[in-house]
Design a protein around this motif. Structure first.
Motif, PDB file in Angstrom:
ATOM      1  N   VAL A   1      -2.626   1.685 -13.665  1.00 40.38           N
ATOM      2  CA  VAL A   1      -2.840   0.326 -14.190  1.00 40.38           C
ATOM      3  C   VAL A   1      -3.684  -0.450 -13.187  1.00 40.38           C
ATOM      4  O   VAL A   1      -3.334  -0.538 -12.015  1.00 40.38           O
ATOM      5  CB  VAL A   1      -1.476  -0.383 -14.388  1.00 40.38           C
TER       6      VAL A   1
ATOM      7  N   GLU B   1      -4.111   4.271  -9.369  1.00 43.09           N
ATOM      8  CA  GLU B   1      -4.230   5.736  -9.319  1.00 43.09           C
ATOM      9  C   GLU B   1      -3.221   6.359 -10.286  1.00 43.09           C
ATOM     10  O   GLU B   1      -2.181   5.766 -10.563  1.00 43.09           O
ATOM     11  CB  GLU B   1      -3.986   6.239  -7.892  1.00 43.09           C
TER      12      GLU B   1
ATOM     13  N   ARG C   1      -1.906   8.668   3.152  1.00 46.06           N
ATOM     14  CA  ARG C   1      -3.243   9.270   3.249  1.00 46.06           C
ATOM     15  C   ARG C   1      -3.517  10.105   4.512  1.00 46.06           C
ATOM     16  O   ARG C   1      -4.322  11.035   4.456  1.00 46.06           O
ATOM     17  CB  ARG C   1      -4.309   8.166   3.163  1.00 46.06           C
TER      18      ARG C   1
ATOM     19  N   SER D   1       0.487   1.785  -2.588  1.00 50.17           N
ATOM     20  CA  SER D   1       0.314   2.773  -1.526  1.00 50.17           C
ATOM     21  C   SER D   1       1.133   2.336  -0.316  1.00 50.17           C
ATOM     22  O   SER D   1       2.204   1.746  -0.473  1.00 50.17           O
ATOM     23  CB  SER D   1      -1.177   2.920  -1.225  1.00 50.17           C
TER      24      SER D   1
ATOM     25  N   GLY E   1      -5.840  -2.318  -0.625  1.00 49.84           N
ATOM     26  CA  GLY E   1      -6.451  -1.351   0.280  1.00 49.84           C
ATOM     27  C   GLY E   1      -7.971  -1.357   0.272  1.00 49.84           C
ATOM     28  O   GLY E   1      -8.629  -2.386   0.111  1.00 49.84           O
TER      29      GLY E   1
HETATM   30  C1  LIG Z   1      -8.193  10.616   4.644  1.00 51.38           C
HETATM   31  C2  LIG Z   1      -7.560   9.533   5.464  1.00 51.38           C
HETATM   32  C3  LIG Z   1      -6.945   9.840   6.659  1.00 51.38           C
HETATM   33  C4  LIG Z   1      -6.359   8.830   7.434  1.00 51.38           C
HETATM   34  N1  LIG Z   1      -5.779   9.165   8.617  1.00 51.38           N
HETATM   35  C5  LIG Z   1      -5.213   8.197   9.373  1.00 51.38           C
HETATM   36  C6  LIG Z   1      -4.609   8.515  10.628  1.00 51.38           C
HETATM   37  O1  LIG Z   1      -4.613   9.668  11.073  1.00 51.38           O
HETATM   38  N2  LIG Z   1      -4.037   7.509  11.326  1.00 51.38           N
HETATM   39  C7  LIG Z   1      -4.017   6.221  10.861  1.00 51.38           C
HETATM   40  O2  LIG Z   1      -3.479   5.338  11.538  1.00 51.38           O
HETATM   41  N3  LIG Z   1      -4.582   5.883   9.685  1.00 51.38           N
HETATM   42  C8  LIG Z   1      -5.179   6.837   8.931  1.00 51.38           C
HETATM   43  N4  LIG Z   1      -5.763   6.510   7.733  1.00 51.38           N
HETATM   44  C9  LIG Z   1      -5.735   5.112   7.273  1.00 51.38           C
HETATM   45  C10 LIG Z   1      -4.472   4.807   6.450  1.00 51.38           C
HETATM   46  O3  LIG Z   1      -4.226   5.809   5.526  1.00 51.38           O
HETATM   47  C11 LIG Z   1      -4.661   3.477   5.737  1.00 51.38           C
HETATM   48  O4  LIG Z   1      -4.732   2.480   6.736  1.00 51.38           O
HETATM   49  C12 LIG Z   1      -3.547   3.160   4.758  1.00 51.38           C
HETATM   50  O5  LIG Z   1      -3.577   4.055   3.684  1.00 51.38           O
HETATM   51  C13 LIG Z   1      -3.686   1.742   4.214  1.00 51.38           C
HETATM   52  O6  LIG Z   1      -2.750   1.527   3.219  1.00 51.38           O
HETATM   53  P1  LIG Z   1      -2.967   0.394   2.115  1.00 51.38           P
HETATM   54  O7  LIG Z   1      -1.754   0.471   1.240  1.00 51.38           O
HETATM   55  O8  LIG Z   1      -3.305  -0.889   2.744  1.00 51.38           O
HETATM   56  O9  LIG Z   1      -4.272   0.799   1.316  1.00 51.38           O
HETATM   57  P2  LIG Z   1      -4.600   2.074   0.438  1.00 51.38           P
HETATM   58  O10 LIG Z   1      -3.930   3.265   1.029  1.00 51.38           O
HETATM   59  O11 LIG Z   1      -6.057   2.058   0.244  1.00 51.38           O
HETATM   60  O12 LIG Z   1      -3.888   1.771  -0.960  1.00 51.38           O
HETATM   61  C14 LIG Z   1      -4.306   0.772  -1.842  1.00 51.38           C
HETATM   62  C15 LIG Z   1      -3.916   1.190  -3.247  1.00 51.38           C
HETATM   63  O13 LIG Z   1      -4.261   0.149  -4.144  1.00 51.38           O
HETATM   64  C16 LIG Z   1      -4.934   0.702  -5.265  1.00 51.38           C
HETATM   65  N5  LIG Z   1      -5.785  -0.314  -5.883  1.00 51.38           N
HETATM   66  C17 LIG Z   1      -6.987  -0.775  -5.443  1.00 51.38           C
HETATM   67  N6  LIG Z   1      -7.475  -1.717  -6.257  1.00 51.38           N
HETATM   68  C18 LIG Z   1      -6.559  -1.871  -7.258  1.00 51.38           C
HETATM   69  C19 LIG Z   1      -6.502  -2.694  -8.398  1.00 51.38           C
HETATM   70  N7  LIG Z   1      -7.462  -3.586  -8.678  1.00 51.38           N
HETATM   71  N8  LIG Z   1      -5.425  -2.589  -9.226  1.00 51.38           N
HETATM   72  C20 LIG Z   1      -4.428  -1.710  -8.942  1.00 51.38           C
HETATM   73  N9  LIG Z   1      -4.430  -0.900  -7.865  1.00 51.38           N
HETATM   74  C21 LIG Z   1      -5.477  -0.980  -7.026  1.00 51.38           C
HETATM   75  C22 LIG Z   1      -5.731   1.849  -4.654  1.00 51.38           C
HETATM   76  O14 LIG Z   1      -6.161   2.787  -5.611  1.00 51.38           O
HETATM   77  C23 LIG Z   1      -4.702   2.424  -3.697  1.00 51.38           C
HETATM   78  O15 LIG Z   1      -3.837   3.324  -4.348  1.00 51.38           O
HETATM   79  C24 LIG Z   1      -6.385   7.490   6.965  1.00 51.38           C
HETATM   80  C25 LIG Z   1      -7.029   7.174   5.765  1.00 51.38           C
HETATM   81  C26 LIG Z   1      -7.613   8.179   5.015  1.00 51.38           C
HETATM   82  C27 LIG Z   1      -8.319   7.838   3.721  1.00 51.38           C
END
Ligand SMILES: Cc1cc2nc3c(=O)[nH]c(=O)nc-3n(C[C@H](O)[C@H](O)[C@H](O)COP(=O)(O)OP(=O)(O)OC[C@H]3O[C@@H](n4cnc5c(N)ncnc54)[C@H](O)[C@@H]3O)c2cc1C
Length: 397
Positions: free
Chosen positions: A76, A38, A45, A13, A106
């Motif tokens: 996966v 996913e 997001r 992500s 995440g």
């Molecule tokens: C609906 C929504 C609206 C938002 N709006 C805002 C906003 O307006 N402003 C803002 O600053 N932030 C916003 N955010 C927060 C922002 O989207 C997140 O901070 C950001 O998505 C974080 O990214 P990430 O890659 O760390 O985690 P995530 O986006 O959670 O991605 C992690 C990925 O890893 C995958 N994963 C988890 N465990 C495993 C595993 N064991 N094996 C393989 N894959 C795995 C998950 O399925 C996911 O696809 C929002 C969040 C949401 C949910």
């Protein structure tokens, strides 16, 4: 030279893809494998609770550009980490070897009906509807279309964005939280601004200090059983839980998330970024910053650290940036949250809900103040610069 040939990124992500792009940007020409559980290709997001929910933005607009020359494996799941063998264990039994690992798994939506840390799966289950992923957003959009009354449990940014989308679609909306809406995040002035706008849109926001739960038929109750709201659709927006279970037993330090230092280092040849991490704050306590900007900036820091380079920034070195949109308000913020005290109005007016506001830092140790724009198109770098120029000792610009 780092001697790294194979880098595995777990989590496809914002943070995972950001790290993969940053690794290529820094000249890493070895193999990068990005794993995501996913079924979709990587997407962003923030639009899910805004344009995608209201139907203004098509869902295909959320997909992220593919990082250069990366092996992307979707659908996966990583189920374990064998640090002795330097391998990620996948759900189908495969062991994926790495020389360098990026942890970017995440977080998922927290549910009220289950104990924190045990909930898994999609956004609908145990009688609870949550919003975290693309499938959740598409499902929720459909359920909104079929509902007249909507109740939201949780008056944080996400809960209020959902409420805003729902009321915009003509639904009768109630929001309930254990704490006053957004007060702990935005401070009284901005929280009041949001509440006034919500009320004008006809949204009822109330506080249930004893806490909120959802019964089997989907009604919102106080923890001692009093009815708070009955609606066709109840949505839980009660925070998130970092996805760390696959790291249990690996010796990786977990404390409210994967513990990183200010260079996103976790262990030799292992870094982490995004919503899954927890970092020491200024007061020494472990804190998470589960926001889009943090995920991206940490991804860049993590990539540099993994390659043995000096990161251009450090975690906590720049004021964090965040934005939200609800009830006709576009609020963009850089710096310390919640802001404390009275702001200087640099432009516009609070009464007209078009303003650029600056708060100094709250205490002597505060390196940043807080810069906020309300319905004014001020860029993130400008807000960040303003917040940086307004530490605690400086009361005005
Ligand atoms: C609906 C929504 C609206 C938002 N709006 C805002 C906003 O307006 N402003 C803002 O600053 N932030 C916003 N955010 C927060 C922002 O989207 C997140 O901070 C950001 O998505 C974080 O990214 P990430 O890659 O760390 O985690 P995530 O986006 O959670 O991605 C992690 C990925 O890893 C995958 N994963 C988890 N465990 C495993 C595993 N064991 N094996 C393989 N894959 C795995 C998950 O399925 C996911 O696809 C929002 C969040 C949401 C949910």
């Amino acid at each position: 030279m780092t001697g790294l040939e194979r880098i595995v990124v777990v989590g496809a992500s914002q943070a995972g893809c950001g790290a993969a792009s940053a690794l290529r940007g820094l000249g890493f020409d070895g193999e990068i494998t990005v794993i995501g559980d996913e079924p979709h290709r990587p997407y962003t997001r923030p639009p899910l609770s805004k344009g995608v929910l209201t139907g203004i933005e098509p869902e295909h607009s959320v997909f992220l550009p593919a990082p250069d020359d990366v092996r992307l494996r979707t659908g996966v799941t990583a189920v374990g980490l064998d640090r002795e063998k330097s391998a990620v264990e996948l759900a189908d039994g495969e062991h994926l070897p790495y020389d360098g690992l990026v942890i970017a798994t995440g977080a998922r939506a927290r549910r009220l009906g289950t104990a924190v840390g045990t909930a898994v799966g999609t956004g609908v289950g145990n009688g609870e509807t949550t919003l975290r992923g693309l499938d959740d957003a598409v499902g929720l959009r459909g359920r909104l279309a079929d509902s007249r009354d909507v109740a939201v449990a949780g008056a944080g940014f996400l809960g209020l964005e959902i409420a805003s989308a729902a009321v915009g679609l003509g639904k009768a909306v109630t929001v309930v939280d254990q704490f006053p809406a957004l007060l702990g995040r935005l401070g009284p002035l901005l929280a009041d601004l949001v509440l006034a706008a919500a009320a004008e849109h006809g949204v009822r926001v109330s506080v249930a200090p004893a806490g909120v739960r959802i019964d089997r038929s989907g009604r919102l109750l106080t923890t001692d059983g009093a009815l708070l709201a009955e609606a066709d659709l109840v949505v839980t927006a009660a925070g998130d839980v970092p996805n760390t279970e696959w790291l249990h037993g690996s010796g990786i330090r977990l404390d409210g998330g994967v513990v990183i230092d200010n260079a996103c280092r976790v262990a030799p040849n292992i870094v982490a970024a995004g919503d899954v991490v927890s970092a020491p704050g200024r007061d020494g306590r472990m804190t998470r910053s589960p926001h889009w900007w943090s995920a991206l900036s940490q991804a860049k820091i993590a990539a540099a650290t993994l390659l043995g380079r000096e990161p251009a920034d450090l975690v906590g070195g720049t004021p964090p940036f965040f934005w939200t949109e609800m009830f006709g308000l576009k609020i963009r913020m850089a710096g310390r949250l919640p802001p404390v005290g009275e702001p200087t109005v640099l432009d516009g007016s609070i009464a007209q809900r078009r303003a650029l506001l600056l708060w100094p830092g709250a205490g002597p140790g505060d390196a940043f103040g807080t810069a906020v724009s309300v319905n004014l198109p001020i860029s993130a770098p400008k807000l960040t610069r303003l917040a940086q120029r307004s530490p605690a000792h400086q009361r005005t610009l």
